[in-house]
Design a protein around this motif. Structure first.
Motif, PDB file in Angstrom:
ATOM      1  N   ASP A 110       0.989  -1.367   0.033  1.00 14.64           N
ATOM      2  CA  ASP A 110       0.070   0.021  -0.027  1.00 14.64           C
ATOM      3  C   ASP A 110       0.952   1.187   0.161  1.00 14.64           C
ATOM      4  N   LEU A 111       2.057   1.203   0.497  1.00 10.05           N
ATOM      5  CA  LEU A 111       2.818   2.394   0.796  1.00 10.05           C
ATOM      6  C   LEU A 111       3.423   2.516  -0.699  1.00 10.05           C
ATOM      7  N   GLN A 112       3.715   1.513  -1.598  1.00 12.12           N
ATOM      8  CA  GLN A 112       4.306   1.593  -2.795  1.00 12.12           C
ATOM      9  C   GLN A 112       3.323   2.063  -3.784  1.00 12.12           C
ATOM     10  N   GLU A 113       2.060   1.897  -3.405  1.00  9.44           N
ATOM     11  CA  GLU A 113       0.838   2.182  -4.231  1.00  9.44           C
ATOM     12  C   GLU A 113       0.381   3.772  -3.985  1.00  9.44           C
ATOM     13  N   GLY A 114       1.267   4.477  -2.800  1.00 12.92           N
ATOM     14  CA  GLY A 114       0.962   5.619  -2.592  1.00 12.92           C
ATOM     15  C   GLY A 114       0.161   6.033  -1.313  1.00 12.92           C
ATOM     16  N   ALA A 115      -0.046   5.049  -0.568  1.00  7.70           N
ATOM     17  CA  ALA A 115      -0.814   5.519   0.727  1.00  7.70           C
ATOM     18  C   ALA A 115       0.207   6.543   1.589  1.00  7.70           C
ATOM     19  N   ASP A 116      -0.650   7.457   2.107  1.00  3.51           N
ATOM     20  CA  ASP A 116       0.003   8.348   3.170  1.00  3.51           C
ATOM     21  C   ASP A 116       0.122   7.858   4.528  1.00  3.51           C
ATOM     22  N   MET A 117      -1.103   7.014   4.757  1.00  7.22           N
ATOM     23  CA  MET A 117      -1.195   6.614   6.155  1.00  7.22           C
ATOM     24  C   MET A 117      -1.557   5.100   6.064  1.00  7.22           C
ATOM     25  N   LEU A 118      -1.530   4.415   7.143  1.00  6.68           N
ATOM     26  CA  LEU A 118      -1.905   3.167   7.516  1.00  6.68           C
ATOM     27  C   LEU A 118      -2.633   2.857   8.652  1.00  6.68           C
ATOM     28  N   MET A 119      -3.541   1.675   8.482  1.00  4.54           N
ATOM     29  CA  MET A 119      -4.443   1.478   9.488  1.00  4.54           C
ATOM     30  C   MET A 119      -4.452   0.017   9.772  1.00  4.54           C
ATOM     31  N   VAL A 120      -4.431  -0.199  10.960  1.00 11.07           N
ATOM     32  CA  VAL A 120      -4.683  -1.751  11.399  1.00 11.07           C
ATOM     33  C   VAL A 120      -6.108  -1.883  11.990  1.00 11.07           C
TER      34      VAL A 120
END
Ligand code: PBG
Ligand code: ZN
Length: 334
Positions: free
Chosen positions: A245-255
């Motif tokens: 998801d970071l490689q795809e351009g996510a700025d923030m992540l969630m669990v």
């Protein structure tokens, strides 16, 4: 002398001798800045419908939503995340992308009533599809399948329509492969290059979403979500999900969920320390505390503050929780 430590003696209890000292050395602080309140918005007027399995939470029509966001804003709450209950559902969830749709309408109202609130819009199909799955269905003679790539285009359209209405952040929650990239492309092409994506990158196929499905009226009508949400037994896989998801351009992540996945939160924060990390304290986690508290078996305030603090201690930067208003009031009393 009975204590057998080295000299000079380390006595951990020295730092626990009074509340001021405890305040001074406390490592983790829960604050109003960390909390996001989920809101359920239904079409119609004059309705504030209690959600049975989530005491104190409601499905709100837009008029009641206005009161609610003013209250949240007055309490100093920073953000809300929105879920829509549309009047009409279809196979492709088309009402999620309409400018006249429930969420787009709600977003415009919130921007007027409480312009300082950050609006996070959940991007998924399950609230808008008649079958309740998070993607469109491809039928086969041997059964059905969620059509990943056909879903991506619809997710991008939904995100663009919500951002056009005024959403500050979009949060894709459907666990489709490539959803972040598709949404990033869609937003960029529409000129929304500054709108961040908060990816529900690590979403487990959890039994703790039951009350939410009652609240959002989005339970799958057949089958389950095991072909797209993560197996609760897998921890290492979470790192792959996050990386992609970071490689795809996510700025923030969630669990999601939060309190029984603290190991996952910890690992994600360790591996990606510069990436803002949210945790979703979900409906079932809320309902369990409420039920025990209503029976007098647990102290609601103490348990809630302990659990939310633990989620932060594990590594979450912010928490989406149905306890937001309660916590803000409790913190103000302290
Ligand atoms: C739907 C969605 C779900 C939640 C947030 N977005 C439920 C699901 O996957 O069925 C759950 C939130 C909660 O339980 O509080 N994509
Ligand atoms: Zn969904």
């Amino acid at each position: 002398m009975t204590f057998s430590g080295n000299f000079p003696q380390t006595r951990m209890r020295r730092l626990r001798t009074n509340p001021k000292l405890q305040d001074l050395v406390r490592e983790t602080h829960l604050s109003v800045n960390d909390l996001v309140q989920p809101l359920f918005i239904r079409e119609g007027k004059g309705e504030k419908k209690p959600i049975a399995s989530m005491p104190g939470q409601f499905q709100l029509t837009v008029d009641h939503l206005v009161e609610e966001v003013k209250e949240l804003s007055a309490l100093g709450v920073r953000g809300v995340i929105l879920f829509g209950i549309p009047e009409t559902k279809d196979a492709t969830g088309s009402s999620g992308s309409l400018d006249s749709g429930i969420i787009a309408t709600a977003i415009r109202k919130i921007k007027q009533a409480a312009p300082d609130l950050l609006i996070i819009s959940d991007i998924c199909l399950c609230e808008y599809t008649d079958h309740g799955h998070c993607g469109v269905i491809a039928e086969h003679h041997h059964g059905y399948e969620i059509d990943n790539d056909a879903t991506l285009k619809i997710l991008a359209e939904q995100a663009v329509s919500h951002v056009r209405a005024g959403a500050d952040i979009v949060a894709p929650s459907g666990m489709m492969d490539g959803m972040v990239q598709a949404i990033r492309k869609g937003l960029d092409q529409a000129g929304f290059i500054t709108t961040p994506i908060l990816s529900y990158a690590i979403k487990y196929c959890s039994s703790l979403y039951g009350p939410f499905r009652e609240a959002a009226e989005g339970a799958p009508q057949f089958g389950d979500r095991r072909s797209y949400q993560m197996d609760p037994a897998n921890g290492q896989e979470a790192l792959r999900e996050a990386l992609l998801d970071l490689q795809e351009g996510a700025d923030m992540l969630m669990v999601k969920p939060a309190s029984i996945y603290l190991d996952v939160i910890y690992q994600i924060k360790e591996k990606f320390p510069g990436v803002p990390l949210g945790a979703y304290h979900v409906s079932g986690e809320f309902a369990m505390i409420k039920a025990a508290a209503q029976n007098g078996w647990l102290d609601e305030q103490k348990v809630t503050l302990e659990i939310l603090t633990s989620i932060k201690r594990a590594g979450a930067d912010f928490i989406i929780t149905y306890f937001t208003k309660d916590v803000v009031r409790w913190l103000q009393q302290k």
